[in-house]
Design an enzyme around this catalytic site. Sequence first.
Site, PDB file in Angstrom:
ATOM      1  N   LYS A  31      24.665 -11.880 -21.056  1.00 38.35           N
ATOM      2  CA  LYS A  31      24.638 -11.160 -19.781  1.00 38.35           C
ATOM      3  C   LYS A  31      23.225 -10.692 -19.445  1.00 38.35           C
ATOM      4  O   LYS A  31      22.770 -10.830 -18.309  1.00 38.35           O
ATOM      5  CB  LYS A  31      25.615  -9.971 -19.853  1.00 38.35           C
ATOM      6  CG  LYS A  31      25.745  -9.198 -18.551  1.00 38.35           C
ATOM      7  CD  LYS A  31      27.140  -8.620 -18.357  1.00 38.35           C
ATOM      8  CE  LYS A  31      27.436  -7.418 -19.238  1.00 38.35           C
ATOM      9  NZ  LYS A  31      26.800  -6.183 -18.737  1.00 38.35           N
ATOM     10  N   SER A 176      16.038   2.599 -23.882  1.00 44.34           N
ATOM     11  CA  SER A 176      16.760   1.872 -22.831  1.00 44.34           C
ATOM     12  C   SER A 176      15.963   0.678 -22.336  1.00 44.34           C
ATOM     13  O   SER A 176      14.892   0.823 -21.749  1.00 44.34           O
ATOM     14  CB  SER A 176      17.061   2.805 -21.652  1.00 44.34           C
ATOM     15  OG  SER A 176      17.487   2.029 -20.544  1.00 44.34           O
ATOM     16  N   GLN A 178      16.959  -1.122 -19.966  1.00 42.32           N
ATOM     17  CA  GLN A 178      17.062  -1.137 -18.500  1.00 42.32           C
ATOM     18  C   GLN A 178      15.916  -0.354 -17.872  1.00 42.32           C
ATOM     19  O   GLN A 178      15.350  -0.770 -16.865  1.00 42.32           O
ATOM     20  CB  GLN A 178      18.405  -0.560 -18.058  1.00 42.32           C
ATOM     21  CG  GLN A 178      19.578  -1.437 -18.473  1.00 42.32           C
ATOM     22  CD  GLN A 178      20.917  -0.846 -18.091  1.00 42.32           C
ATOM     23  OE1 GLN A 178      20.985   0.216 -17.481  1.00 42.32           O
ATOM     24  NE2 GLN A 178      21.987  -1.531 -18.444  1.00 42.32           N
ATOM     25  N   ASP A 329      25.939  -1.958 -27.440  1.00 42.13           N
ATOM     26  CA  ASP A 329      27.203  -2.276 -26.768  1.00 42.13           C
ATOM     27  C   ASP A 329      28.320  -2.606 -27.755  1.00 42.13           C
ATOM     28  O   ASP A 329      29.457  -2.870 -27.341  1.00 42.13           O
ATOM     29  CB  ASP A 329      26.995  -3.452 -25.805  1.00 42.13           C
ATOM     30  CG  ASP A 329      26.104  -3.066 -24.632  1.00 42.13           C
ATOM     31  OD1 ASP A 329      26.051  -1.861 -24.290  1.00 42.13           O
ATOM     32  OD2 ASP A 329      25.449  -3.958 -24.073  1.00 42.13           O
ATOM     33  N   ARG A 402      34.451  -3.299 -22.349  1.00 42.29           N
ATOM     34  CA  ARG A 402      34.328  -3.399 -23.813  1.00 42.29           C
ATOM     35  C   ARG A 402      35.375  -2.556 -24.537  1.00 42.29           C
ATOM     36  O   ARG A 402      35.768  -2.879 -25.659  1.00 42.29           O
ATOM     37  CB  ARG A 402      32.913  -3.032 -24.259  1.00 42.29           C
ATOM     38  CG  ARG A 402      31.866  -3.975 -23.672  1.00 42.29           C
ATOM     39  CD  ARG A 402      30.558  -3.966 -24.422  1.00 42.29           C
ATOM     40  NE  ARG A 402      29.510  -4.562 -23.596  1.00 42.29           N
ATOM     41  CZ  ARG A 402      29.328  -5.872 -23.436  1.00 42.29           C
ATOM     42  NH1 ARG A 402      30.110  -6.748 -24.053  1.00 42.29           N
ATOM     43  NH2 ARG A 402      28.356  -6.331 -22.660  1.00 42.29           N
TER      44      ARG A 402
HETATM   45  C1  S3P Z   1      21.027  -3.908 -21.143  1.00 44.28           C
HETATM   46  C2  S3P Z   1      20.591  -2.789 -21.789  1.00 44.28           C
HETATM   47  C3  S3P Z   1      21.494  -1.803 -22.412  1.00 44.28           C
HETATM   48  C4  S3P Z   1      22.901  -2.360 -22.577  1.00 44.28           C
HETATM   49  C5  S3P Z   1      23.374  -3.085 -21.350  1.00 44.28           C
HETATM   50  C6  S3P Z   1      22.450  -4.255 -21.057  1.00 44.28           C
HETATM   51  C7  S3P Z   1      20.038  -4.807 -20.541  1.00 44.28           C
HETATM   52  O1  S3P Z   1      21.539  -0.654 -21.595  1.00 44.28           O
HETATM   53  O2  S3P Z   1      23.812  -1.318 -22.876  1.00 44.28           O
HETATM   54  O3  S3P Z   1      24.677  -3.579 -21.540  1.00 44.28           O
HETATM   55  O4  S3P Z   1      20.372  -5.954 -20.198  1.00 44.28           O
HETATM   56  O5  S3P Z   1      18.876  -4.386 -20.381  1.00 44.28           O
HETATM   57  P1  S3P Z   1      20.469   0.540 -21.729  1.00 44.28           P
HETATM   58  O6  S3P Z   1      19.156   0.036 -21.287  1.00 44.28           O
HETATM   59  O7  S3P Z   1      20.982   1.617 -20.836  1.00 44.28           O
HETATM   60  O8  S3P Z   1      20.507   0.933 -23.183  1.00 44.28           O
END
Ligand code: S3P
Length: 445
Positions: A31, A176, A178, A329, A402
Amino acid sequence: MATHSHDHTPRPLTSKPVSGLSGSILVPGDKSISHRSLILGTVADGQTRITGLLEADDVMATAGAMRALGATIVKNGDQWLVDGMGNGSLLEPEQPLDFGNAGTGSRLTMGLVAGYDFPVKFVGDASLSSRPMGRVLNPLRETGMQVDAAQGDCLPLTVHGAPLAIPITYRVPVASAQVKSAILLAGLNIAGTTTVIEPVMTRDHTEKMLAGFGADLSINVDSQGARHIALKGQTDLQAQDVTVPGDPSSAGFAIVAGLIVPHSDLTVRNVLLNPTRTGLIDTLIEMGADLTVENRRQSGGEDIGDIHVRSCQLKGVKVPAERAPSMIDEYPVLAVAASFAHGETHMLGLEELRVKECDRLAVTARNLEANGVDCTEGKDYLVVRGGAVPGGGQVETHLDHRIAMSFLVMGMAAQNPVSVDDVTMIATSFREFEDLMHSLGARFS
Ligand code: S3P
């Protein structure tokens, strides 16, 4: 203006105890890499061809958003083709961008548009609308971006990049990927150098893929071990051929099922083995799992392999806080594995679980208890005391894919069936879950 209703009819499902899961499956694409391949394809020059893109709702929401920003995205055979706009050339969307349940797509796109002087409205479902966006909006405000958000920086919200956005240096205060990624993507259309300092390493797909698309990016590790990722803005990106490996987070459900369902022997093929993503596999091996990685190879610049598991008795372990980013996750399904283990499993450093698709720490604990599993939920930890698992519980999923999949896995090995209140959200990440698990021998009704 269009209204955005995310009402859906819940579809409950019950997972019954089975014996001897067997076979070989290919899990769908990762993903994280899928979102990023669409986003980077959109700001590259030329046509990006993606093989193995995850065709789940979250990723399709990102595809819709990238189209609204000007990209042409079509499926041709088993490839997805993205005709990019080039860096700095996104268009003002005519409609709000609807991200459904997708935290990653929405947060990365907030960064992507931060260097553009036009308004972009973000909307999503009830789960996404309750998740904190301040973690990306606050650093993006430092570039000059204006934010018009409901209380607590939640969706729905509108952002508007500054006419002359300022490059920032930002030390990420939470682990994070993200947040890191949103800032780097913002830097793409900001003159000067944008730097992210990451004290704790998280999944590195954004920086690897940015480099792959030709961005001017450097990574240095300081004496404290913090990574400094510096990106020079307003350079050209080139379209790429991207092969998306199988998602290790999705693979985790079949892997744990194979371990806890007696007499199982199964293989999950083509799984991404990037070290920032393999915490679950490392932990299961420490728990004594009969798990081997076969056919280790390279694909699309990443290590991948086939995971062969046979059922066995697991033992409880202490999972250190430092490991959390590499399996963030996977805690719900690890908690299910721990329920069947001899002894206690201590999972530490779980504060980030509280801001996932639901409060995953509390929701995991309540659903373990509903199925007769003894556990203790702390502010940032979970202790699970394993043994025989009665099952028979009614699982509340709180719009979290999940949670749904983890407890369906529990039902395959518990003494009694486990019922889940709603499985529709599984389509956000893994719509093949039921069919694939069924092909291995699971029984759902
Ligand atoms: C992700 C980062 C994670 C993860 C999410 C996907 C990504 O989140 O939990 O399912 O693709 O960058 P966080 O950055 O909030 O930890």
